[in-house]
Design a protein around this motif. Structure first.
Motif: not given
Length: 93
Positions: A45-66
């Motif tokens: 149920g968390s807000i989430t976004v996936d991405g890459k830094v510096n071209g190919n280093e992958e990550f995923s970040i989740t947020f609180t409702d705030k």
């Protein structure tokens, strides 16, 4: 996208993406480029976004409702190193 997943308005999406960029730049060394996907709701149920830094280093970040960063999951071996002063407690973002 799964039709049961929540979608987010442009304002929420832009704010969250801005927070991700600020978080990464302020907490990690050598962030040169950040690519972000679309926001989505994780299975928990968390807000989430996936991405890459510096071209190919992958990550995923989740947020609180705030829209505070709850967690960062690194999905690459060569992800930039966390800044020393940010290891115990996240640096301001």
């Amino acid at each position: 996208m799964n039709s049961s997943q929540k979608t987010y308005d442009d304002e929420t999406s832009e704010k969250a993406k801005s927070i991700v960029k600020s978080y990464l730049i302020n907490n990690y060394h050598g962030i040169e480029d950040i690519e972000l996907g679309e926001l989505y709701q994780s299975p928990m149920g968390s807000i989430t976004v996936d991405g890459k830094v510096n071209g190919n280093e992958e990550f995923s970040i989740t947020f609180t409702d705030k829209l505070k960063v709850r967690s960062l999951v690194v999905k690459s071996k060569n992800f930039p190193e966390e800044k020393e002063q940010c290891k115990e407690k996240d640096c301001n973002y």
